[in-house]
Scaffold this active site. Structure first.
Site: not given
Lengths: 382, 275
Positions: A128, A133, A136, A245, A341, A368
């Site tokens: 976490a 608020g 990044s 990550e 598709h 991001t």
């Protein structure tokens, strides 16, 4: 079909076989249902642990099965390709971002207390950082932990927490000192602590089979023994954790895109229009060829990043470049897969429809696209 | 307890459509095929592991499990995978499939049995490529050992095994003494199918064949893998079975819709002639 990444050895091939079998036996049949249900059964953690797939990348003395990020990626890749549920794979793997700070920066006591139950599949771990608020801008977090005797009193909230609804322990970024990155610490918060609550199970664009939570801390009393590393020295572990990550997220893009490509090739071969199969049309064949080319390119870059990371090189710039390359690629490939598709690609039970939604997370999560470019600017020196 | 498990590698049964036969029908083209262990042989290996352990401690082997295959050098990956599952050592008898038939494999196994002196030889009831279903029976005959085929359950006793075989109308239980040859059917990997004397009867296995964790995969690379030539084991390596010609099964024709039950019965009786 793409050959396995160049850095993989014989043991990766065997591990992939194990993961393929696990995905076929335990995930594939339920992929759609779990996505619609918004979670997968908790037992899956134990089953994955029993199959030796949960502890990859963790030392055996902590209940892991050894190996490194290349092995973890090989497993995640096959689980995605054969299980076809991205949400399940990322939910099963949420400890992959929650545990490394404990393993690398925790004390022996903390490692043995927190890590083995998670790797046995008995407990769920989440990380976490992000707050309502502040995303990044990690240095601006406001969840506060105030020392009180042998405890910290934690107040604040966290959001977009993967596996947060069911987590037993949450590796949490808290403010223990002054403003900026010098006042941040990492605290493991056990979710049975009074004052901890899941304030919201969030509804997302994709990754449905993985639960995502907003968490609240209201005078949550956490033992100081749960502090990972030094007080106010949490920022560096958080940032170094991001490199791993990002590698996994970039690899995830390649897995999703390969699956979307496989589904598209199969559909284009089978579907007939104007008296021939879709693969009889150059316009469709070229779409597939463009998809394959971009997947191959991003896959090669992920393999290079993995190799350099395992050699111990500083890869923060390359990791950012790889993530952006991979997320651009999967955005394109998933979109083209839906296009091939046609109407079916817009329908909920179609695999590529799900992948299209899953793919949207990747240019956002784990840093991001724009933050990646900032990192690249910094490592390139302009 | 020492168990010899015979494993065969077969073309991936999930991709059977990739099997190609050249126009002259002389052979089966194996180029580009993916190979997998024969599923029934994988079940035999799982059975051997269950018989040599306490189910609650699957990492501790009580006895020895040896896997053997007859095949070219690239079948060693099949053996390594078997070692990763828990077998102790492996033997590869160097040969290509087209140099082998069921009797030759049985004769080769007979020599290996004389060398290794296992208590049990376990294998799948048949391989899913040729489906000849011969090796187990031929081996038992050559050794003059008791045999149980198509085992669905096995319980270890002090001096032998109680083997359950599913037959029409019920389950046939055989009590056989060591040493013996046993071939297994698919239900042998059910949760309560196999019990060693060490495993409590209340213990339930996970359905199917066990997974190999990464440490076991790494350890398997260091386990012994011997290679022998077919001529070391068998004097006469000539084939008793010669394949004359291969042809693909005819492509399935499209079905027909029937209006009602009466028409269905009529077609079954007069066209299909199955009633």
């Amino acid at each position: 079909m793409f050959p396995p990444p160049l850095h993989e050895k014989e043991e990766h091939a065997e591990l992939r076989e194990q993961a393929r079998r696990f995905a076929r036996e335990h995930i594939l049949a339920s992929a759609h249902a779990w996505d619609e249900a918004g979670e997968f059964p908790r037992e899956l953690y134990g089953q994955a642990a029993a199959a030796g797939l949960l502890g990859i990348g963790y030392p055996e003395e902590l209940g892991g099965t050894g190996g490194d990020v290349s092995h973890a990626f090989a497993v995640a890749d096959e689980l995605t390709l054969e299980g076809k549920s991205v949400g399940t794979v990322v939910g099963l793997g949420s400890h992959g971002i929650a545990l490394p700070p404990i393993v690398f920066h925790g004390t022996d006591e903390q490692k043995h207390r927190f890590v083995p139950p998670v790797l046995r599949g008995e407990q769920i771990a989440a990380l976490a950082i992000t707050e309502p608020g502040c995303g990044s801008d990690v240095a601006a977090i406001t969840t506060r932990a105030v020392r009180d005797g042998d405890d910290y009193i934690v107040n604040g909230s966290k959001t977009f927490i993967t596996s947060g609804c069911r987590a037993d322990l949450v590796t949490t970024a808290v403010r223990t000192g002054g403003e900026g990155h010098g006042g941040i610490s990492l605290l493991v918060i056990e979710t049975d602590t009074p004052g901890f609550s899941v304030s919201n199970k969030l509804k997302k664009t994709g990754w449905w089979a993985s639960d995502t939570a907003e968490l609240s801390f209201d005078d949550c009393r956490v033992p100081a023994a749960n502090l990972i590393g030094e007080e106010n020295a949490g920022f560096i572990p958080i940032m170094t954790n991001f490199a791993g990550e990002r590698l996994m997220l970039a690899g995830g893009c390649v897995s999703i895109a390969q699956l979307a490509y496989r589904e598209s090739v199969a559909y284009a071969r089978e579907r007939r229009a104007f008296g021939k199969s879709l693969t009889g049309f150059q316009v469709i064949r070229h779409k597939l060829a463009d998809m394959a080319s971009r997947i191959a390119a991003a896959g090669a870059l992920v393999s290079e990043l993995t190799t350099r990371h395992l050699r111990g090189e500083m890869v923060s710039g390359l990791a950012a470049m790889t993530k952006n390359t991979a997320t651009d690629m999967v955005t394109f490939v998933a979109d083209q897969a839906v296009q091939i598709h046609g109407g079916y690609g817009y329908m909920r039970e179609t695999v590529v429809e799900r992948l299209y939604r899953d793919a949207r997370l990747y240019p956002i999560g784990g840093g991001t696209r724009e933050i990646m470019n900032e990192i690249i600017c910094k490592t390139e020196g302009y | 307890m020492k168990i010899l498990v015979a494993l065969k590698r077969v073309a991936d049964p999930d991709n059977a459509n990739k099997v190609k036969i050249p126009a002259d029908g002389s052979t089966i083209d194996t180029a580009g095929l993916e190979f997998k262990p024969n599923p029934f042989d994988e079940y035999a290996l799982e059975t051997a592991l269950r018989l040599t352990e306490d189910g609650t401690k699957p990492k501790v082997r009580d006895g020895e499990v040896i896997v053997v295959t007859f095949g070219p050098a690239d079948t060693e990956s099949t053996l390594r995978a078997a070692l990763a599952t828990g077998a102790d050592r492996a033997i590869r008898v160097d040969a290509n499939d087209d140099q082998l038939d069921g009797l030759l494999v049985a004769k080769g196994l007979k020599t290996l049995v004389a060398e290794e002196k296992p208590d049990i030889v376990l294998m799948g009831k048949q391989a899913v490529d040729g489906d000849t279903n011969q090796v187990g029976q031929a081996l038992a005959e050559l050794l003059d050992w008791p045999m149980a085929t198509f085992a669905a359950t096995i319980e270890e006793q002090e001096d032998g095994l109680v083997v359950g075989r599913e037959v029409d109308g019920g389950v046939l239980e055989l009590s056989i003494k060591y040493p013996a040859v046993v071939t297994v059917d698919l239900r042998i990997v059910s949760p309560s199918s196999v019990y060693s004397t060490k495993t409590d009867r209340s213990f339930k296995y996970n359905e199917g064949v066990r997974f190999s964790p990464l440490p076991a995969i790494m350890q398997a690379r260091r386990k012994p893998l011997d290679t022998k030539s077919l001529a070391d084991l068998v004097d006469d390596t000539g084939l008793k079975i010669n394949y004359l010609r291969f042809e693909a099964p005819p492509a399935r024709l499209a079905g027909v819709k029937v209006a009602d039950a009466a028409e269905l019965v009529d077609k079954l009786k007069n066209e299909a002639k199955v009633l």
